[in-house]
Design an enzyme around this catalytic site. Structure first.
Site, PDB file in Angstrom:
ATOM      1  N   LYS A  14       0.849  -1.335  -0.030  1.00  0.00           N
ATOM      2  CA  LYS A  14      -0.008   0.118   0.184  1.00  0.00           C
ATOM      3  C   LYS A  14       0.739   1.279  -0.091  1.00  0.00           C
ATOM      4  CE  LYS A  14      -2.025  -1.026   3.840  1.00  0.00           C
ATOM      5  NZ  LYS A  14      -1.625  -2.376   4.196  1.00  0.00           N
ATOM      6  N   ARG A  89      -9.583   1.521   7.866  1.00  0.00           N
ATOM      7  CA  ARG A  89      -9.097  -0.086   8.245  1.00  0.00           C
ATOM      8  C   ARG A  89     -10.153  -0.800   9.058  1.00  0.00           C
ATOM      9  NH1 ARG A  89      -3.286   0.739   7.702  1.00  0.00           N
ATOM     10  NH2 ARG A  89      -2.165  -1.117   8.341  1.00  0.00           N
ATOM     11  N   ARG A 141      11.819  -6.151   5.484  1.00  0.00           N
ATOM     12  CA  ARG A 141      11.479  -4.781   5.697  1.00  0.00           C
ATOM     13  C   ARG A 141      12.317  -4.355   7.089  1.00  0.00           C
ATOM     14  NH1 ARG A 141       5.711  -1.620   5.842  1.00  0.00           N
ATOM     15  NH2 ARG A 141       5.673  -3.050   7.606  1.00  0.00           N
ATOM     16  N   ARG A 143      11.270  -3.072  10.020  1.00  0.00           N
ATOM     17  CA  ARG A 143      10.371  -2.033  10.709  1.00  0.00           C
ATOM     18  C   ARG A 143      10.311  -2.366  12.203  1.00  0.00           C
ATOM     19  NH1 ARG A 143       5.484   0.397   8.005  1.00  0.00           N
ATOM     20  NH2 ARG A 143       4.369  -0.804   9.555  1.00  0.00           N
ATOM     21  N   ARG A 154      -0.854  -9.023  13.225  1.00  0.00           N
ATOM     22  CA  ARG A 154      -1.346  -7.936  12.276  1.00  0.00           C
ATOM     23  C   ARG A 154      -2.115  -8.335  11.215  1.00  0.00           C
ATOM     24  NH1 ARG A 154       4.002  -4.984  10.992  1.00  0.00           N
ATOM     25  NH2 ARG A 154       3.111  -3.951   9.375  1.00  0.00           N
TER      26      ARG A 154
END
Ligand code: B4P
Length: 199
Positions: A14, A89, A141, A143, A154
């Site tokens: 996204k 969301r 990634r 993070r 998640r």
């Protein structure tokens, strides 16, 4: 005028795609995740509240998000289009968002007609990527909220709270589904074709 919502599971791309499309069409890229991370870094009251949810991979409460998005959309740069990345969301966020748009300069005597106009005013991009690919992308990634346990939560939160939005927007003829399981360039091309058709 380009008005798009980017929907999809964590790691679907996204943020990656919303930024590219926003630059192409010269509209602001409004990422609720980015705004929250800035607030966390600044240790603002919102950031302090949001951090505990984000660290667990949970959604930040709807009322905090709605207030934050409303303020951002009042900025002058958002008056001629926007890309909303990661918002709405939840179904509550989506319903409140329609009410918000309805309350700004519409005809109070024709709520149904006005709601249809609001639904016609923006499209929703649903980026589809299989779970195993999502997990691999997020782990690489790296993070702060990208560890295995948080990612699992998640994804669960996505299926419980965000996936119902697919039906919500499908029913309103706003949904455009895109296969996000390709290289960034290939996904961007499919997106641009879909956006061109929709404006
Ligand atoms: P977000 O910041 O929205 O992030 P995300 O869903 O994890 O990632 P995104 O889908 O944007 O993936 P990206 O392009 O980065 O949310 C973070 C947290 O904020 C949430 O968990 C929640 O707590 C909170 N939050 C945000 N909005 C909220 C709301 N509305 N309500 C409540 N809480 C909210 O891509 C991921 C990785 O894949 C990157 O490394 C990228 O380089 C790579 N990638 C992208 N496209 C690729 C491709 N085509 N091929 C290979 N790799 C690709």
């Amino acid at each position: 005028m380009v008005k798009l919502v980017f929907l999809g599971p964590p790691g679907a791309g996204k943020g990656t795609q919303a930024q590219i499309i926003a630059e192409s069409y010269q509209v602001p890229h409004i990422s609720t995740g980015d705004i929250l991370r800035t607030n966390v870094a600044e240790k603002s009251p919102l950031g302090i509240q949001a951090k505990e949810y984000m660290d667990q991979g949970d959604l930040v409460p709807d009322e905090l998000i709605l207030d934050m998005v409303q303020k951002r959309l009042e900025n002058p740069d958002a008056q001629n289009g926007w890309i909303l990345d990661g918002f709405p969301r939840t179904v509550t966020q989506a319903e409140e968002f329609v009410k918000k748009l309805l309350s700004t300069g519409t005809n109070e005597n024709d709520t149904e007609g006005e709601e249809a106009k609001i639904s016609n005013s923006f499209n929703v991009i649903n980026l589809q990527v299989p779970d195993d690919i999502l997990v691999a992308r997020l782990l690489s990634r790296g993070r702060q909220d990208d560890n295995e346990e948080t990612i699992k939560n998640r994804l669960q939160v996505y299926y419980q709270q965000t996936q119902p939005l697919i039906e919500f927007y499908q029913g309103r003829q706003q949904l455009i589904s895109i296969d996000g399981n390709h290289s960034v360039d290939v996904v961007t091309n499919s997106l641009k074709q879909a956006v061109e058709k929709s404006i």
